[in-house]
Design an enzyme around this catalytic site. Sequence first.
Site, mmCIF file in Angstrom:
data_model
loop_
_atom_site.group_PDB
_atom_site.id
_atom_site.type_symbol
_atom_site.label_atom_id
_atom_site.label_comp_id
_atom_site.label_asym_id
_atom_site.label_seq_id
_atom_site.Cartn_x
_atom_site.Cartn_y
_atom_site.Cartn_z
ATOM 1 N N CYS A 30 -55.582 -13.485 -16.962
ATOM 2 C CA CYS A 30 -55.833 -12.430 -17.946
ATOM 3 C C CYS A 30 -56.577 -11.244 -17.319
ATOM 4 C CB CYS A 30 -56.636 -13.028 -19.104
ATOM 5 S SG CYS A 30 -57.264 -11.828 -20.283
ATOM 6 N N CYS A 33 -59.592 -9.927 -19.226
ATOM 7 C CA CYS A 33 -60.728 -10.857 -19.117
ATOM 8 C C CYS A 33 -61.572 -10.521 -17.892
ATOM 9 C CB CYS A 33 -60.233 -12.296 -19.013
ATOM 10 S SG CYS A 33 -59.333 -12.890 -20.464
#
Length: 110
Positions: A30, A33
């Site tokens: 991700c 993230c």
Amino acid sequence: MDVSSETFETDVIERSREVPVIVDFWAPWCGPCHMLAPVLEREVERRGGAVELVKVNIDDNPDIARRFAISGIPAVKAFSDGAVVKEFVGAVPPVVVAGFLDALRDEVAA
């Protein structure tokens, strides 16, 4: 600190009875993230122990992700007294993270 299914109850639920615990739900693949993580770390550090930060890799701990209905990441949930009290989803700007943490501190102190 990384938290797993085995340590979640102690490191998040029980610990949040003493100090608010911020849980960063993330995954290695991700991109957002990875952008949010250093912002969270910096803002939590600036609060000098008033809150704690832990990370949950949802790929390694899908049971925790299901338990807290994580449908998008990064997802950040603040726990106090064993329950989720605030949350947001997405890579938000530092000023939003700071406001989130300050609001949490004010709510817990009230």
